[in-house]
Design a protein around this motif. Structure first.
Motif, PDB file in Angstrom:
ATOM      1  N   PHE A 106      75.996  29.857  40.284  1.00  0.00           N
ATOM      2  CA  PHE A 106      76.073  28.883  41.369  1.00  0.00           C
ATOM      3  C   PHE A 106      76.675  27.547  40.931  1.00  0.00           C
ATOM      4  O   PHE A 106      77.441  26.921  41.667  1.00  0.00           O
ATOM      5  N   ASN A 107      76.348  27.083  39.727  1.00  0.00           N
ATOM      6  CA  ASN A 107      76.866  25.779  39.281  1.00  0.00           C
ATOM      7  C   ASN A 107      78.184  25.877  38.522  1.00  0.00           C
ATOM      8  O   ASN A 107      78.676  24.881  37.982  1.00  0.00           O
ATOM      9  N   ARG A 108      78.734  27.080  38.446  1.00  0.00           N
ATOM     10  CA  ARG A 108      80.059  27.316  37.855  1.00  0.00           C
ATOM     11  C   ARG A 108      80.166  26.870  36.389  1.00  0.00           C
ATOM     12  O   ARG A 108      81.198  26.388  35.936  1.00  0.00           O
ATOM     13  N   ASP A 109      79.095  27.072  35.631  1.00  0.00           N
ATOM     14  CA  ASP A 109      79.159  26.698  34.207  1.00  0.00           C
ATOM     15  C   ASP A 109      79.405  27.921  33.326  1.00  0.00           C
ATOM     16  O   ASP A 109      79.222  27.881  32.117  1.00  0.00           O
ATOM     17  N   LYS A 110      79.816  29.038  33.965  1.00  0.00           N
ATOM     18  CA  LYS A 110      80.138  30.289  33.269  1.00  0.00           C
ATOM     19  C   LYS A 110      78.927  30.879  32.552  1.00  0.00           C
ATOM     20  O   LYS A 110      79.042  31.571  31.536  1.00  0.00           O
ATOM     21  N   SER A 111      77.762  30.615  33.104  1.00  0.00           N
ATOM     22  CA  SER A 111      76.519  31.137  32.543  1.00  0.00           C
ATOM     23  C   SER A 111      75.507  31.267  33.684  1.00  0.00           C
ATOM     24  O   SER A 111      75.420  30.389  34.548  1.00  0.00           O
ATOM     25  N   VAL A 112      74.743  32.363  33.683  1.00  0.00           N
ATOM     26  CA  VAL A 112      73.750  32.600  34.729  1.00  0.00           C
ATOM     27  C   VAL A 112      72.357  32.332  34.173  1.00  0.00           C
ATOM     28  O   VAL A 112      71.900  33.010  33.244  1.00  0.00           O
ATOM     29  N   SER A 113      71.673  31.350  34.747  1.00  0.00           N
ATOM     30  CA  SER A 113      70.319  31.005  34.324  1.00  0.00           C
ATOM     31  C   SER A 113      69.299  31.828  35.102  1.00  0.00           C
ATOM     32  O   SER A 113      69.635  32.514  36.075  1.00  0.00           O
TER      33      SER A 113
END
Length: 356
Positions: A106-113
């Motif tokens: 969702f925040n487009r940081d290339k990582s899924v929390s």
């Protein structure tokens, strides 16, 4: 598969064995002998419209207490699940999985929390529910012949028997005159289970009529709090061996009586036992007193429980989190694609950058 109680369950994956248990108390049995009454295809569209589905989407346990083996894929893929078939083209699947990753991130940081995965799981679960509502409108219309916005148990019973090959006019006349329907044992058992479920969905009880919302509870009990309680009681009833209305670990690991086929294989299915044991100890038994109560099971089976969704998100991340940063990168999801989609992608690393 024979069961102590015959059900035909529904929606798709939220929690391990229990959600699968609760949400699948299904009417899966098929009558063995339809005799001379059979004049329709038993797999007709009409039957599919009026029978509660035999699989509940977005929940971890089916209504018979079995683990929903497709749960992870259901809450990760949603409607896209059908696109990831075993024989589908790997390159196309890879691109589709990348698209999904972008949506989850969702925040487009290339990582899924874990929080992002939780949000996605809740979104996909809601999607399953909306699909159930849509299908229910069609099903209700099919069983409401006079269009009065209410369906009686007798109206449903006639439609059900017709879908099983019995002559609907003949059955309607016999029911009207309180005559013996002369049903085979299995069909009668299915009807009795459906009748129990019908009256549980009738709220308030007494009028024996279901409106469209109550019919939704009948077909998709996982989305009704009242029916969720009923499913929990059914699951506990089937697994509770000492009658204390709670489950011990040995009871939870056991299979419902009547599942002979699976009981024979259970001793060698160590992975299955380990999975259920972990779910019992780490997830369902909230107060760690070594018992699962009906309340604990109900919370566990609730597909819209945000805490359960977060816990599931953390478990899903742990499966593929190779660098141990408590989040998932695209490469990790692609490498563990079989867990998330049921489809194994080949040469994922070689192609990831050129396509992403």
């Amino acid at each position: 598969m024979a069961r102590r109680r015959v059900w035909s369950g529904c929606v798709g994956p939220v929690y391990l064995a229990l959600v699968a248990v609760l949400l699948r108390a299904d009417v899966q049995a098929r009558p063995a002998n339809m005799s001379a009454h059979k004049d329709k295809n038993p797999n007709s569209k009409e039957e599919n419209e009026i029978l509660p589905p035999d699989h509940l989407n977005g929940v971890k346990l089916e209504m018979d207490g079995h683990i929903n083996k497709d749960f992870h894929q259901e809450v990760f893929l949603g409607k896209d699940m059908e696109e990831f078939e075993e024989d589908s083209e790997p390159r196309r699947n890879r691109r589709k999985l990348m698209e999904i990753f972008n949506k989850v991130d969702f925040n487009r940081d290339k990582s899924v929390s874990a929080k992002e995965m939780q949000r996605w799981i809740m979104e996909k679960t809601e999607e399953h529910f909306q699909e159930a509502v849509k299908e229910n409108k069609l099903s209700f219309r099919a069983v409401d012949p006079d269009g009065d916005a209410h369906v009686t148990w007798d109206e449903y019973r006639v439609k059900f028997l017709a879908s099983k090959g019995f002559n609907d006019k003949e059955m309607a006349e016999k029911i009207k005159n309180n005559e013996d329907l002369k049903l085979d044992e299995e069909t009668q058992e299915v009807l009795e289970s459906l009748k129990d479920r019908w009256f549980q969905a009738d709220n308030p009880p007494g009028d024996q009529l279901l409106n469209e919302e109550e019919f939704l509870s009948f077909l998709h009990p996982e989305h009704s709090r009242g029916m969720l309680k009923y499913m929990v009681k059914e699951i506990v009833r089937d697994l509770d061996q000492d009658g204390d209305q709670r489950l011990t670990l040995p009871e939870f690991i056991s299979l419902p009586m009547g599942t002979v086929e699976n009981q024979q294989a259970q001793d060698i299915d160590d992975d299955w036992v380990r999975e259920r044991k972990k779910e019992f100890q780490e997830v369902i038994d909230a107060n760690h007193d070594n018992f699962i109560t009906m309340e604990e099971l109900e919370e566990y089976m609730d597909p819209m429980n945000e805490y359960n969704a977060l816990n599931e998100a953390k478990q899903m991340i742990a499966v593929a989190d190779e660098n141990q940063n408590r989040s998932l990168e695209l490469e990790e999801i692609l490498k563990y694609s079989e867990y998330f989609t049921g489809s194994k992608l080949m040469d994922y690393a070689r192609n990831v950058h050129e396509e992403f």
